[in-house]
Design a protein around this motif. Structure first.
Motif, PDB file in Angstrom:
ATOM      1  N   SER A  76     -11.726 140.653  -4.577  1.00 13.35           N
ATOM      2  CA  SER A  76     -11.402 141.192  -3.253  1.00 13.35           C
ATOM      3  C   SER A  76     -12.657 141.636  -2.493  1.00 13.35           C
ATOM      4  CB  SER A  76     -10.440 142.375  -3.382  1.00 13.35           C
ATOM      5  OG  SER A  76      -9.213 141.936  -3.904  1.00 13.35           O
ATOM      6  N   ASN A  77     -13.619 142.196  -3.218  1.00 10.76           N
ATOM      7  CA  ASN A  77     -14.808 142.708  -2.523  1.00 10.76           C
ATOM      8  C   ASN A  77     -15.749 141.603  -2.042  1.00 10.76           C
ATOM      9  OD1 ASN A  77     -15.915 141.927  -4.935  1.00 10.76           O
ATOM     10  ND2 ASN A  77     -16.691 143.936  -5.506  1.00 10.76           N
ATOM     11  N   LYS A  78     -15.431 140.351  -2.356  1.00  9.13           N
ATOM     12  CA  LYS A  78     -16.250 139.227  -1.890  1.00  9.13           C
ATOM     13  C   LYS A  78     -15.646 138.529  -0.683  1.00  9.13           C
ATOM     14  CE  LYS A  78     -19.359 139.531  -5.154  1.00  9.13           C
ATOM     15  NZ  LYS A  78     -19.277 138.823  -6.419  1.00  9.13           N
ATOM     16  N   LYS A  80     -15.095 139.432   2.272  1.00  4.78           N
ATOM     17  CA  LYS A  80     -15.768 139.650   3.559  1.00  4.78           C
ATOM     18  C   LYS A  80     -16.894 138.657   3.812  1.00  4.78           C
ATOM     19  CE  LYS A  80     -18.594 143.535   1.811  1.00  4.78           C
ATOM     20  NZ  LYS A  80     -17.823 143.897   0.583  1.00  4.78           N
ATOM     21  N   GLU A 100      -6.437 141.707   1.414  1.00  2.59           N
ATOM     22  CA  GLU A 100      -7.835 141.785   1.824  1.00  2.59           C
ATOM     23  C   GLU A 100      -8.231 140.568   2.658  1.00  2.59           C
ATOM     24  OE1 GLU A 100      -9.819 144.105   2.025  1.00  2.59           O
ATOM     25  OE2 GLU A 100     -11.825 143.235   2.156  1.00  2.59           O
TER      26      GLU A 100
END
Ligand SMILES: *Cc1c(COP(=O)(O)O)cnc(C)c1O
Length: 226
Positions: A76-78, A80, A100
């Motif tokens: 999820s943190n990738k 963006k 996300e």
């Protein structure tokens, strides 16, 4: 002969075996940009990558009209990093990830196409939604309010085995699940239509099991050097 020189011929040979209605995603992960350029010059426009940093470098070097598919497991943190340009995220395996993608796509004023990844195989991957989890995600209905993602279909990998009967039965399971989901949640949506299955060693079987999108790397670019 050097593998690079064979890319164009391989693209043509593989493309010639695909019936109407089956698109080729050329899986270029771990291969340098010049390999992608060869395939591009042979007419290929859809490429699959599985690592966000590698993809970002290639996007910067290669033509704008390439349709990039993210085919690997995505944290999820990738999201963006790829949200500004990614055409399709093929391996969505959680509601958290879907949320996300929707959030980041909204920031960029985009609608990102996604596939839900099924986990049907015995061991090919530890990722993906079991059929029950997939149905539960859809039944939950939160996705209906996500206006910046579009669920275009399903994706799966079959077990990595020589047992073609097992591979076939896994793809058939995927195709049946597609029909169930289509009827229950997307009956009025013609754009829920993709069945992404089939890799170099099993894409012929996948096509017999109603694949619409094959993801082929080795048969085009040769073996990957990790
Ligand atoms: C690497 C990869 C492929 C391509 O595999 P080949 O055997 O090289 O054709 C297809 N799908 C996914 C999800 C992959 O990670």
């Amino acid at each position: 002969m050097d593998a690079l020189n064979e890319v164009a011929a391989n693209i043509r040979a593989v493309s010639a075996t695909l019936p109407d209605g089956v698109r080729l995603v050329a899986v270029s992960k771990f291969h340098p940009a010049e390999y992608i350029r060869e395939a591009y010059d042979a007419g290929q426009r859809v490429f699959g990558e599985s690592r966000e940093q590698e993809l970002a470098k290639k996007v910067a070097e290669l033509p704008d009209d390439i349709e990039w598919h993210f085919i690997g497991h995505l944290q999820s943190n990738k999201v963006k990093y790829i949200a500004p340009y990614i055409h399709m995220i093929e391996a969505v395996d959680s509601l958290k990830l879907l949320r996300e993608i929707n959030r980041q796509a909204a920031i960029h004023g985009r609608v990102i196409n996604v596939l839900l990844e099924l986990h049907i195989a015995q061991e090919a991957t530890k990722y993906g939604l079991t059929p029950d989890d997939c149905m539960a995600l859809l039944e939950g209905g939160e996705w209906r309010e996500m206006h910046n993602v579009h669920i275009s279909g399903l994706m799966m990998m079959a077990s990595n085995t020589d047992d073609t009967q097992q591979i076939r039965s896994e793809f058939e399971r995927g195709a049946q699940l597609f029909d169930t989901i289509k009827e229950r949640y997307f009956a009025a949506d013609d754009t829920f239509c993709e069945r992404s299955w089939g890799m170099s060693h099993d894409y012929r079987i996948a096509i017999e099991c109603r694949s619409t999108m094959v993801r082929i790397g080795t048969a085009i670019f040769g073996p990957r050097v990790y």
